[in-house]
Design a protein around this motif. Structure first.
Motif, PDB file in Angstrom:
ATOM      1  N   LYS A  12       0.764  -1.319   0.000  1.00  0.00           N
ATOM      2  CA  LYS A  12       0.142  -0.017  -0.070  1.00  0.00           C
ATOM      3  C   LYS A  12       0.949   1.203  -0.047  1.00  0.00           C
ATOM      4  O   LYS A  12       1.770   1.299   0.856  1.00  0.00           O
ATOM      5  CB  LYS A  12      -0.814   0.023   1.305  1.00  0.00           C
ATOM      6  N   ARG A  25       3.607  -0.638   5.277  1.00  0.00           N
ATOM      7  CA  ARG A  25       2.416  -1.224   5.288  1.00  0.00           C
ATOM      8  C   ARG A  25       1.885  -2.827   4.922  1.00  0.00           C
ATOM      9  O   ARG A  25       0.826  -3.332   5.267  1.00  0.00           O
ATOM     10  CB  ARG A  25       1.484  -0.219   4.296  1.00  0.00           C
ATOM     11  N   ILE A  55      -3.671   6.619   8.843  1.00  0.00           N
ATOM     12  CA  ILE A  55      -3.897   5.135   9.368  1.00  0.00           C
ATOM     13  C   ILE A  55      -4.737   5.190  10.572  1.00  0.00           C
ATOM     14  O   ILE A  55      -5.417   4.472  10.897  1.00  0.00           O
ATOM     15  CB  ILE A  55      -2.507   4.440   9.615  1.00  0.00           C
ATOM     16  N   ASP A 113       4.215   4.933   5.876  1.00  0.00           N
ATOM     17  CA  ASP A 113       4.348   3.926   6.850  1.00  0.00           C
ATOM     18  C   ASP A 113       4.640   4.407   8.263  1.00  0.00           C
ATOM     19  O   ASP A 113       5.153   3.848   9.082  1.00  0.00           O
ATOM     20  CB  ASP A 113       5.798   3.132   6.426  1.00  0.00           C
ATOM     21  N   THR A 119      -8.761  10.873   6.168  1.00  0.00           N
ATOM     22  CA  THR A 119      -7.124  11.231   6.225  1.00  0.00           C
ATOM     23  C   THR A 119      -7.274  12.660   6.666  1.00  0.00           C
ATOM     24  O   THR A 119      -7.766  13.527   6.150  1.00  0.00           O
ATOM     25  CB  THR A 119      -6.247  11.022   5.093  1.00  0.00           C
ATOM     26  N   CYS A 133       2.435   4.442   1.062  1.00  0.00           N
ATOM     27  CA  CYS A 133       2.003   5.080   2.432  1.00  0.00           C
ATOM     28  C   CYS A 133       3.557   5.467   2.720  1.00  0.00           C
ATOM     29  O   CYS A 133       4.588   5.013   2.349  1.00  0.00           O
ATOM     30  CB  CYS A 133       1.231   4.211   3.321  1.00  0.00           C
TER      31      CYS A 133
END
Ligand SMILES: Cc1cc2nc3c(=O)[nH]c(=O)nc-3n(C[C@H](O)[C@H](O)[C@H](O)COP(=O)(O)OP(=O)(O)OC[C@H]3O[C@@H](n4cnc5c(N)ncnc54)[C@H](O)[C@@H]3O)c2cc1C
Length: 402
Positions: A36, A90, A302, A40, A294, A38
């Motif tokens: 994914k 992720r 997340i 992280d 988000t 991201c």
């Protein structure tokens, strides 16, 4: 219950429902583990949500520990803000969350892709058509929960999208590099610079010489070129140029981009500020980034994706307990989301820093001289103080004077 999307929102929702004894089928269009796009970074609200789900220890056992956020400004130097932080790619985080949901009793099927909800004659969804290797099957369910993230096709098919254009687009690289001069391995670096506006760059250490380096452009929804890059793709060339500019204006990122081994480079859209989609319609509830969970300004999502997934599950459970109707459950869920809205709106206000990076110079310069402001920044990270408050007239006055 059919939950579509096994990211943090879908797995969190599945965990809470399954552990309460609800029959849950969780599906994802990708086989797991899956990549994914991201940064992280696991910030404090993510730690809190992981704790609520009972999976924090398992995540921290695999994550790279981080001590502080480092705000790097163009002219005023850097400011360290300590906090409960970590980094975990992720691919591994989402697998842990999914395993946890399955351990609590959810069933998982992948790769199963939602094609469209199935509606009864009244327009209430009674399940969904899902495809697997070109075969379409019908799955009947008392409710469909969409946790399909920032890409909108599934939400479009459910008729829930109100704004196609994403709030932001971002590009991240995984780079492996034996040395990284000027870069602590225990901080999350956020960098604001005139060449990166309206956005910022980041360097997050994943441990063992692996770095997550990226750039994000916020405020996409304010642009005027007509939704051309609703999936974030048309602007990936610009983002690549922005990543190169990041390398030029921040030496540690430049070193990694020049000397590191590029393992993967990918972009993705972000949907922020609880805008861009409805949270449900008869028989369907949507959660996570699909409904813009988000944060604007920082792009953290997340923790908030899990939080909204938990809220959806709790509304469903309350409805079952009280024998409420389907519509009442959606109203209850929408009301809980509305309680989060002011916090999101202040983050959208703080997005001014991405548009005017001199504000980062000002905040860093002042905070380096003010213990009060440093405490505020720490509260901000721990979600005890919202960054948007700094950009009210009162907050700005305090920023200049305390
Ligand atoms: C470049 C970038 C950097 C970021 N950095 C950070 C960070 O450092 N920290 C942070 O907290 N947040 C960060 N975010 C935000 C974070 O990635 C999201 O907020 C978070 O992933 C949202 O979780 P979600 O569960 O809602 O959606 P996702 O994690 O996107 O999961 C959605 C799932 O739905 C599945 N799906 C989609 N459509 C279908 C379909 N039709 N059928 C079946 N399955 C489907 C997908 O395969 C996916 O597995 C970043 C985002 C980007 C783009």
């Amino acid at each position: 219950m059919l939950i579509v999307g096994a990211g943090p929102a879908g797995s969190a929702c599945a965990t809470v429902l399954a552990q309460a004894g609800v029959d849950v089928l969780l599906v994802d269009q990708q086989p797991f583990p899956r990549v994914k796009v991201c940064g992280d970074g696991l910030v404090p609200d993510t730690h809190l949500a992981l704790q609520r789900l009972g999976v924090l220890e398992a995540v921290l056992a695999q994550a790279h520990p981080v001590r502080a956020v480092r705000c790097v400004s163009q002219r005023a130097g850097t400011l360290e803000v300590p906090g409960q932080l970590a980094v975990l790619p992720r691919e591994r985080l989402d697998q842990i969350l999914l395993d946890h949901a399955v351990a609590r009793g959810a069933q998982f099927q992948a790769p199963w892709k939602l094609e469209e909800p199935i509606d009864d004659p009244s327009g209430r969804a009674i399940g969904a058509r899902v495809s697997q290797a070109g075969q379409v099957r019908e799955v009947l369910a008392d409710r469909v929960v969409l946790a399909t993230g920032g890409r909108i096709p599934a939400m479009l098919k459910a008729g829930l999208v109100t704004q196609r254009r994403p709030s932001a687009v971002a590009l991240r690289a995984y780079l492996r590099c034996a040395d990284a001069p000027g870069l602590p391995t225990d901080s999350l670096d956020f960098v604001w610079h005139a060449r990166l506006r309206p956005g910022y760059g980041w360097v997050f250490p994943c441990g063992k010489g692996l770095y997550n380096v990226g750039v994000g452009v916020f405020d996409r929804h304010r642009d005027s070129d007509g939704g051309r890059d609703a999936e974030g793709s048309a602007s990936s060339g610009n983002l690549r140029q922005l990543l190169d500019a990041f390398g030029r204006c921040y030496a540690p990122a430049g070193h990694l981009l020049k000397h590191g081994e590029m393992l993967e480079l990918r972009g993705a859209p972000l949907r922020c500020t609880l805008t861009g989609a409805q949270s449900g319609r008869p028989g369907v509830m949507a959660t996570g980034e699909a409904i813009g969970s988000t944060y604007d300004f920082t792009g953290e999502g997340i923790g908030k994706a899990m939080e909204t997934g938990i809220l959806a599950a709790e509304a469903i459970l309350r409805g079952r307990e009280h024998g409420s109707g389907e519509a009442d459950v959606r109203v209850d869920y929408a009301a809980r989301l509305a309680e989060l809205r002011p916090r999101f709106e202040l983050y959208a206000r703080a997005n001014a820093v991405n548009r005017h990076p001199w504000l980062a110079d000002l905040v860093v310069w002042r905070a380096r001289r003010s213990a009060h402001l440093r405490r505020r920044m720490s509260d901000m990270l721990e979600e005890r103080f919202n960054p948007g408050h700094l950009f009210t007239a009162r907050g700005f006055w305090k920023l200049l004077t305390r």
